[in-house]
Design a protein around this motif. Structure first.
Motif, PDB file in Angstrom:
ATOM      1  N   ASP A  82       0.805  -1.222   0.000  1.00 36.46           N
ATOM      2  CA  ASP A  82       0.000   0.000   0.000  1.00 36.46           C
ATOM      3  C   ASP A  82       0.841   1.277   0.000  1.00 36.46           C
ATOM      4  N   GLY A  83       2.169   1.147  -0.177  1.00 40.55           N
ATOM      5  CA  GLY A  83       3.024   2.315  -0.339  1.00 40.55           C
ATOM      6  C   GLY A  83       3.599   2.882   0.942  1.00 40.55           C
ATOM      7  N   GLN A  84       3.595   2.114   2.006  1.00 41.71           N
ATOM      8  CA  GLN A  84       4.210   2.578   3.247  1.00 41.71           C
ATOM      9  C   GLN A  84       5.559   1.893   3.419  1.00 41.71           C
ATOM     10  N   LEU A  85       6.286   2.304   4.451  1.00 46.65           N
ATOM     11  CA  LEU A  85       7.590   1.719   4.723  1.00 46.65           C
ATOM     12  C   LEU A  85       7.609   1.080   6.101  1.00 46.65           C
ATOM     13  N   ILE A  86       8.006  -0.184   6.150  1.00 53.55           N
ATOM     14  CA  ILE A  86       8.202  -0.877   7.408  1.00 53.55           C
ATOM     15  C   ILE A  86       9.690  -0.773   7.722  1.00 53.55           C
ATOM     16  N   VAL A  87      10.003  -0.054   8.788  1.00 50.55           N
ATOM     17  CA  VAL A  87      11.388   0.197   9.173  1.00 50.55           C
ATOM     18  C   VAL A  87      11.788  -0.790  10.261  1.00 50.55           C
ATOM     19  N   ASP A  88      12.951  -1.407  10.082  1.00 46.71           N
ATOM     20  CA  ASP A  88      13.455  -2.332  11.094  1.00 46.71           C
ATOM     21  C   ASP A  88      13.481  -1.646  12.456  1.00 46.71           C
ATOM     22  N   GLY A  89      12.981  -2.357  13.462  1.00 49.02           N
ATOM     23  CA  GLY A  89      13.001  -1.851  14.820  1.00 49.02           C
ATOM     24  C   GLY A  89      11.823  -0.986  15.205  1.00 49.02           C
ATOM     25  N   HIS A  90      10.865  -0.797  14.286  1.00 50.87           N
ATOM     26  CA  HIS A  90       9.686   0.031  14.565  1.00 50.87           C
ATOM     27  C   HIS A  90       8.425  -0.791  14.316  1.00 50.87           C
ATOM     28  N   PRO A  91       7.476  -0.747  15.247  1.00 51.53           N
ATOM     29  CA  PRO A  91       6.305  -1.620  15.147  1.00 51.53           C
ATOM     30  C   PRO A  91       5.265  -1.212  14.106  1.00 51.53           C
ATOM     31  N   SER A  92       5.231   0.049  13.725  1.00 51.52           N
ATOM     32  CA  SER A  92       4.206   0.525  12.785  1.00 51.52           C
ATOM     33  C   SER A  92       4.850   1.037  11.513  1.00 51.52           C
ATOM     34  N   PRO A  93       4.163   0.870  10.371  1.00 49.33           N
ATOM     35  CA  PRO A  93       4.704   1.390   9.107  1.00 49.33           C
ATOM     36  C   PRO A  93       4.649   2.916   9.063  1.00 49.33           C
ATOM     37  N   PHE A  94       5.479   3.497   8.221  1.00 49.66           N
ATOM     38  CA  PHE A  94       5.539   4.943   8.056  1.00 49.66           C
ATOM     39  C   PHE A  94       4.967   5.320   6.690  1.00 49.66           C
ATOM     40  N   PRO A  95       4.216   6.434   6.619  1.00 54.83           N
ATOM     41  CA  PRO A  95       3.541   6.808   5.387  1.00 54.83           C
ATOM     42  C   PRO A  95       4.433   7.479   4.348  1.00 54.83           C
ATOM     43  N   SER A  96       5.628   7.929   4.743  1.00 49.18           N
ATOM     44  CA  SER A  96       6.478   8.631   3.784  1.00 49.18           C
ATOM     45  C   SER A  96       7.945   8.289   4.023  1.00 49.18           C
ATOM     46  N   PRO A  97       8.775   8.452   2.992  1.00 51.44           N
ATOM     47  CA  PRO A  97      10.208   8.190   3.150  1.00 51.44           C
ATOM     48  C   PRO A  97      10.851   9.086   4.214  1.00 51.44           C
ATOM     49  N   SER A  98      10.432  10.333   4.288  1.00 46.81           N
ATOM     50  CA  SER A  98      11.028  11.255   5.256  1.00 46.81           C
ATOM     51  C   SER A  98      10.643  10.902   6.690  1.00 46.81           C
ATOM     52  N   LYS A  99       9.394  10.498   6.916  1.00 43.43           N
ATOM     53  CA  LYS A  99       8.973  10.080   8.259  1.00 43.43           C
ATOM     54  C   LYS A  99       9.732   8.819   8.675  1.00 43.43           C
ATOM     55  N   ALA A 100       9.929   7.905   7.734  1.00 44.08           N
ATOM     56  CA  ALA A 100      10.680   6.684   8.024  1.00 44.08           C
ATOM     57  C   ALA A 100      12.136   7.007   8.356  1.00 44.08           C
ATOM     58  N   ALA A 101      12.733   7.918   7.598  1.00 41.79           N
ATOM     59  CA  ALA A 101      14.121   8.307   7.848  1.00 41.79           C
ATOM     60  C   ALA A 101      14.254   9.030   9.191  1.00 41.79           C
ATOM     61  N   GLU A 102      13.295   9.871   9.500  1.00 44.42           N
ATOM     62  CA  GLU A 102      13.312  10.591  10.769  1.00 44.42           C
ATOM     63  C   GLU A 102      13.230   9.623  11.951  1.00 44.42           C
ATOM     64  N   ALA A 103      12.475   8.548  11.792  1.00 45.54           N
ATOM     65  CA  ALA A 103      12.353   7.558  12.864  1.00 45.54           C
ATOM     66  C   ALA A 103      13.695   6.892  13.161  1.00 45.54           C
TER      67      ALA A 103
END
Length: 134
Positions: A82-103
């Protein structure tokens, strides 16, 4: 006797295999229509990565990575259907590349230029520019 079949999206499997003992994994189960061999309805990507996915420049289950040498940190994420990013070490997906990087970094940062496709090294920003030329 009834048969129970559980099918996991490959992004879920990737997330489960990278989970540590401290991670929380959320799994939702739903009943199908009962027909044998029924497939799940197609997932339509939404959000910032949707255009790249619809143009077939970015596919579900693509692994994205980055490494910042000076800060000695790196990140890994998997693109969901659905276009989100699952980041290693985080329980919830992120809606954007920048939010994922910030996490991962703890700083406001441009995820479009930070995340690279594992294997070919292109950034999401390079994919976006490629889309603009099509």
């Amino acid at each position: 006797m009834a048969t129970l079949s559980i099918h996991f999206d490959p992004a879920v499997i990737a997330r489960l295999t990278s989970a540590s003992g401290d991670d929380t994994i959320h799994v939702t189960l739903s009943l199908g229509d009962g027909s044998d061999g029924a497939t799940a309805p197609a997932v339509i990507p939404h959000g910032p990565l949707a255009a790249l996915m619809q143009a077939d420049l970015l596919k579900p289950d693509t692994v994205l990575t980055f490494h910042q040498r000076r800060a000695n940190r790196s990140g890994r994420a998997v693109v969901t259907a659905d276009g989100q990013l699952i980041v290693d070490g985080h329980p919830s997906p992120f809606p954007s590349p920048s939010k994922a990087a910030e996490a991962v970094t703890g700083n406001v940062i441009n995820g479009w230029t930070l995340w690279h496709i594992e294997g070919d090294g292109r950034t999401l920003d390079e994919l976006r520019r490629e889309l603009d030329t099509q």
